[in-house]
Design a protein around this motif. Structure first.
Motif, PDB file in Angstrom:
ATOM      1  N   GLY A  54       0.816  -1.210   0.000  1.00 20.22           N
ATOM      2  CA  GLY A  54       0.000   0.000   0.000  1.00 20.22           C
ATOM      3  C   GLY A  54       0.846   1.254   0.000  1.00 20.22           C
ATOM      4  N   ARG A  55       0.217   2.384  -0.201  1.00 23.15           N
ATOM      5  CA  ARG A  55       0.903   3.678  -0.169  1.00 23.15           C
ATOM      6  C   ARG A  55       1.472   3.926   1.226  1.00 23.15           C
ATOM      7  NH1 ARG A  55      -3.270   3.804  -3.599  1.00 23.15           N
ATOM      8  NH2 ARG A  55      -2.994   4.832  -5.619  1.00 23.15           N
ATOM      9  N   GLY A  56       2.715   4.373   1.269  1.00 22.90           N
ATOM     10  CA  GLY A  56       3.384   4.607   2.545  1.00 22.90           C
ATOM     11  C   GLY A  56       4.179   3.422   3.044  1.00 22.90           C
ATOM     12  N   ASP A  57       3.964   2.237   2.474  1.00 21.24           N
ATOM     13  CA  ASP A  57       4.752   1.064   2.862  1.00 21.24           C
ATOM     14  C   ASP A  57       6.195   1.216   2.394  1.00 21.24           C
ATOM     15  OD1 ASP A  57       2.504  -0.033   3.942  1.00 21.24           O
ATOM     16  OD2 ASP A  57       2.177  -1.529   2.372  1.00 21.24           O
ATOM     17  N   VAL A  58       7.094   0.508   3.084  1.00 23.75           N
ATOM     18  CA  VAL A  58       8.497   0.477   2.691  1.00 23.75           C
ATOM     19  C   VAL A  58       8.799  -0.907   2.144  1.00 23.75           C
ATOM     20  CG1 VAL A  58      10.895   0.684   3.469  1.00 23.75           C
ATOM     21  CG2 VAL A  58       9.138   2.208   4.403  1.00 23.75           C
ATOM     22  N   VAL A  59       9.375  -0.964   0.931  1.00 23.12           N
ATOM     23  CA  VAL A  59       9.654  -2.246   0.275  1.00 23.12           C
ATOM     24  C   VAL A  59      11.151  -2.380   0.014  1.00 23.12           C
ATOM     25  CG1 VAL A  59       7.384  -2.464  -0.766  1.00 23.12           C
ATOM     26  CG2 VAL A  59       9.176  -1.248  -2.002  1.00 23.12           C
ATOM     27  N   ASP A  60      11.599  -3.617   0.009  1.00 23.97           N
ATOM     28  CA  ASP A  60      12.988  -3.942  -0.318  1.00 23.97           C
ATOM     29  C   ASP A  60      12.960  -4.800  -1.583  1.00 23.97           C
ATOM     30  OD1 ASP A  60      15.946  -4.203   0.570  1.00 23.97           O
ATOM     31  OD2 ASP A  60      15.311  -6.269   0.168  1.00 23.97           O
ATOM     32  N   ILE A  61      13.707  -4.374  -2.600  1.00 28.78           N
ATOM     33  CA  ILE A  61      13.707  -5.061  -3.894  1.00 28.78           C
ATOM     34  C   ILE A  61      15.129  -5.515  -4.217  1.00 28.78           C
ATOM     35  CG2 ILE A  61      13.208  -4.862  -6.357  1.00 28.78           C
ATOM     36  CD1 ILE A  61      11.212  -2.649  -5.661  1.00 28.78           C
ATOM     37  N   ALA A  62      15.261  -6.795  -4.500  1.00 22.43           N
ATOM     38  CA  ALA A  62      16.558  -7.355  -4.915  1.00 22.43           C
ATOM     39  C   ALA A  62      16.395  -7.988  -6.290  1.00 22.43           C
ATOM     40  CB  ALA A  62      17.051  -8.383  -3.918  1.00 22.43           C
ATOM     41  N   ILE A  63      17.334  -7.677  -7.196  1.00 25.31           N
ATOM     42  CA  ILE A  63      17.284  -8.213  -8.563  1.00 25.31           C
ATOM     43  C   ILE A  63      18.559  -9.009  -8.814  1.00 25.31           C
ATOM     44  CG2 ILE A  63      17.145  -7.654 -11.010  1.00 25.31           C
ATOM     45  CD1 ILE A  63      15.704  -5.089 -10.252  1.00 25.31           C
ATOM     46  N   TRP A  64      18.391 -10.211  -9.340  1.00 23.80           N
ATOM     47  CA  TRP A  64      19.524 -11.096  -9.617  1.00 23.80           C
ATOM     48  C   TRP A  64      19.565 -11.420 -11.105  1.00 23.80           C
ATOM     49  CZ3 TRP A  64      22.851 -12.852  -5.722  1.00 23.80           C
ATOM     50  CH2 TRP A  64      22.457 -12.493  -4.411  1.00 23.80           C
ATOM     51  N   GLU A  65      20.806 -11.563 -11.587  1.00 27.47           N
ATOM     52  CA  GLU A  65      21.011 -11.885 -13.001  1.00 27.47           C
ATOM     53  C   GLU A  65      21.922 -13.114 -13.099  1.00 27.47           C
ATOM     54  OE1 GLU A  65      22.567  -9.715 -17.110  1.00 27.47           O
ATOM     55  OE2 GLU A  65      22.854  -8.757 -15.170  1.00 27.47           O
ATOM     56  N   ALA A  66      21.494 -14.073 -13.908  1.00 29.50           N
ATOM     57  CA  ALA A  66      22.270 -15.304 -14.050  1.00 29.50           C
ATOM     58  C   ALA A  66      23.573 -15.031 -14.807  1.00 29.50           C
ATOM     59  CB  ALA A  66      21.446 -16.359 -14.790  1.00 29.50           C
ATOM     60  N   PRO A  67      24.647 -15.804 -14.506  1.00 24.42           N
ATOM     61  CA  PRO A  67      25.911 -15.608 -15.212  1.00 24.42           C
ATOM     62  C   PRO A  67      25.810 -16.099 -16.674  1.00 24.42           C
ATOM     63  CG  PRO A  67      26.037 -17.492 -13.758  1.00 24.42           C
ATOM     64  CD  PRO A  67      24.726 -16.851 -13.519  1.00 24.42           C
TER      65      PRO A  67
END
Length: 399
Positions: A93-106
């Motif tokens: 929701g609006r005002g929430d704090v999110v953590d985003i991690a992105i991984w890429e294969a070799p």
């Protein structure tokens, strides 16, 4: 000169029984007999009269009436008003704090910086990841992600956002993967106020907290369970139930929704007893409820010397759904959609005591018991007798 003064002067002059009788009549003419309220007949005649733009209905209490009123009470339970549903999951929701991690294969193509040991960065078999700072969801419901752009996350689950990120990175990154985690929940909360240890906002998790879970998180009720009621408000809809019933009946322990307001109240109910009863008073009662029989017991019952056993009345602003459809259809409602109803119980019938055991008293009810028809005559004769003795005493004093 008043009638009393004239009669007294005549008694002084004549000193005869006729003058004494005249004095008694004069005194009787100066006396009025009081009453605690309308008679049984007067209450009956109130039927179909108007009150607050609604028409008053007189309903005789029997087992069918009690069944309809009880069914209406069941329809106002949490499980009927709000229902129950599966957990909504983690919705951002609006005002929430999110953590985003992105991984890429070799071998990494888009993300060349690794979050692992630098000695492993050159290893083509080690996946590379992008370090993205935690973000607060803006008023527009979006967050910004490198190489992806702005993404609408408000109102979506973490899994939905992960799929959206991977879709946008496909063709740009090598085998992209995304992990979205809700770090701080500011949008999915329930407000708990009233007779609890801590008035607070309780966050809802993905498992879906139930009513008792939220009350426990607020420290529980400060008052005895048997005298506590709980009100749940959701938008413009509100319902109230005894806390004891919620604990006893698991179906009433409903899952709450964001922005619900839970109010805990201590003994908020009362009824008023008037008329030919032992105690005229406003009587509080517990959230677990009270029957008519219990209400009569709490005020000491009916006055043996005054009460009309056929004239036990409950005055109530009733919901149309609690009445016989035929009665409700012919009644004019008040401005707030209620119908003024007078329930009548005839206690001269022994079966009425079973009705009294099953008829529930509600908050703001007025319990009224009228005088027996012979009470007024008895009061009149008593008054006349007292006047006669007083007159004789006065006559003897004049002789």
């Amino acid at each position: 000169m008043s009638a009393f003064e004239g009669a007294l002067e005549m008694a002084r002059r004549s000193r005869r029984p006729f003058s004494i009788a005249l004095l008694a009549l004069a005194l009787a003419g100066c006396t009025t007999l009081g009453a605690p309220g309308p008679s049984t007949g007067a209450v009956k005649r109130a039927a179909d009269q108007n009150y607050a733009a609604g028409s008053i209905k007189l309903v005789d209490l029997d087992d069918q009436v009690v069944e309809r009123v009880s069914a209406f009470g069941v329809s106002r339970r949490f499980s009927e008003v709000f229902g129950d549903a599966a957990p909504m999951g983690t919705i951002i929701g609006r005002g929430d704090v999110v953590d985003i991690a992105i991984w890429e294969a070799p071998p990494a193509v888009l993300f060349g910086v690794t979050s692992v040991d630098a000695r492993l960065a050159a290893n083509p078999l080690v996946a590379q990841s992008a370090s993205i700072p935690q973000q607060m969801v803006g008023d527009d419901g979006r967050v910004s992600i490198p190489f992806v752009g702005t993404v609408v996350v408000a109102g979506r689950s973490t899994a939905e956002v992960e799929r959206e990120i991977v879709r946008r990175l496909t063709g740009k990154a090598h085998g992209p993967q995304a992990v979205v985690r809700l770090v701080q929940n500011e949008a999915r909360n329930v407000t708990v106020i009233g007779e609890v240890a801590n008035n607070r906002r309780v966050p809802l998790s993905s498992r879906g907290e139930r009513l008792l879970d939220v009350l426990a998180a607020a420290g529980g009720s400060k008052q005895p369970v048997g005298k506590t009621t709980v009100q749940v408000s959701r938008g413009s809809t509100a319902a109230v139930m005894p806390l004891e019933t919620v604990i006893r009946d698991s179906s009433q322990n409903i899952r709450l929704r964001p922005d619900d307001v839970v109010t805990v109240l201590f003994q908020p109910y009362s009824f008023i007893a008037l008329g030919a009863v032992t105690q005229n008073a406003e009587v509080p009662f517990e959230g677990s409820g009270l029957t008519l029989a219990q209400a009569l017991g709490r005020i000491g019952g009916l006055r043996d010397d005054r009460a009309d056993v056929k004239g036990v009345f409950i005055f109530r602003m009733e919901d149309p759904s609690a009445l016989d459809p035929a009665v409700a259809a012919t009644a004019r409602k008040t401005l707030d959609g209620k119908i003024p109803v007078i329930y009548r119980l005839n206690l001269s019938n022994a079966s009425s005591f079973f009705v009294a055991q099953n008829f529930a008293i509600r908050d703001d009810d007025i319990l009224y018991v009228s005088n027996a028809p012979g009470v007024d005559l008895q009061k009149f004769l008593s008054t006349l007798s007292n006047l006669a003795f007083s007159t004789i005493a006065i006559g003897n004093a004049l002789n």
